[in-house]
Design a protein around this motif. Structure first.
Motif, short mmCIF file in Angstrom:
data_model
loop_
_atom_site.label_atom_id
_atom_site.label_comp_id
_atom_site.label_asym_id
_atom_site.label_seq_id
_atom_site.Cartn_x
_atom_site.Cartn_y
_atom_site.Cartn_z
N ARG A 161 -2.69 6.52 2.35
CA ARG A 161 -1.47 6.77 1.58
C ARG A 161 -0.48 5.62 1.76
O ARG A 161 0.27 5.29 0.87
N LYS A 162 -0.52 5.01 2.95
CA LYS A 162 0.42 3.93 3.24
C LYS A 162 -0.25 2.85 4.10
O LYS A 162 -1.10 3.15 4.94
N GLY A 215 -3.45 10.36 4.21
CA GLY A 215 -2.98 11.72 3.94
C GLY A 215 -4.14 12.69 3.98
O GLY A 215 -5.30 12.29 4.19
#
Ligand SMILES: [Zn+2]
Length: 216
Positions: free
Chosen positions: A96-97, A133
């Motif tokens: 997600r990041k 995530g």
């Protein structure tokens, strides 16, 4: 310029001379190839004037925005696509990041004060880790992974490059698969440094300097 830099790294890393770590870059020319990195070794540092932009990530987002040379954005976008591909292969989804420790920073190279760091021209990024995530409800976790990995988790260069405990070996597998994929590409980064390079225990340094150096 290339010879001067090659000499600098050769002096720093005599043990690497056995391996052909330095070579001319391939993958075509790049917008900063003709910018001199030579600077006065002392006094106020004036970094070369290059166009900078704030980039947040298109394929995968960065946890904090990245201030970079405009021409570096396309390299980062290709990097994110590789991150997403390797994440999907190993964990069934892209992270997600992406967590980074820094991009633009007008400074000299620590050991070579007469050279500006690639960070000084917005041409490098220090990658510390990845935040995954939860897996989508209807998605399958790749075979052999602990069920707990359906939930969110993070992968860190500092903790997971040499995994401890061994139960987390999949995280090292992810990091190695990622760096292998990046090294195999000649259109993303030219310099790839990791924990085997002094001062890089907790991050990968990736840049597009006018020379090739891979020490992971
Ligand atoms: Zn760096």
């Amino acid at each position: 310029m290339l010879a001067r830099l090659a000499l600098a790294f050769a002096v720093a890393l005599p043990s690497l001379l056995a391996a052909p770590a330095l070579a001319a870059p391939d993958g075509g020319s790049y917008g900063l190839d003709d910018i001199s990195r030579a600077v006065a070794p002392r006094g106020k540092l004036v970094c070369p004037d290059v166009p900078l932009t704030t980039y947040r990530g298109d394929v995968v987002r960065y946890q904090t925005p990245a201030r970079v040379y405009t021409g570096f954005v396309e390299r980062l976008r290709r990097f994110e696509a590789v991150v997403a591909e390797v994440g999907t292969r190993i964990y069934g989804r892209a992270p997600r990041k992406i967590r980074h420790l820094g991009t633009y920073n007008c400074r000299r190279i620590g050991r070579y004060p007469d050279l500006v760091s690639e960070h000084g021209v917005g041409n490098g990024i220090d990658i510390a880790g990845f935040e995954f995530g939860p897996l989508a409800r209807d998605a399958a976790l790749p075979d052999g992974l602990p069920k707990a990995l359906r939930r969110g988790f993070s992968v860190s260069v500092l903790k997971d490059w040499d995994p401890d405990p061994a139960a987390q070996a999949h995280k090292a597998r992810f990091l190695r698969a990622l760096t292998d994929a990046l090294v195999a590409r000649d259109d993303i980064f030219r310099v790839l440094l990791g924990p085997a390079y002094p001062g890089h225990k907790n991050h990968f340094h990736f840049d597009c300097a006018p020379y090739r150096l891979v020490v992971l």
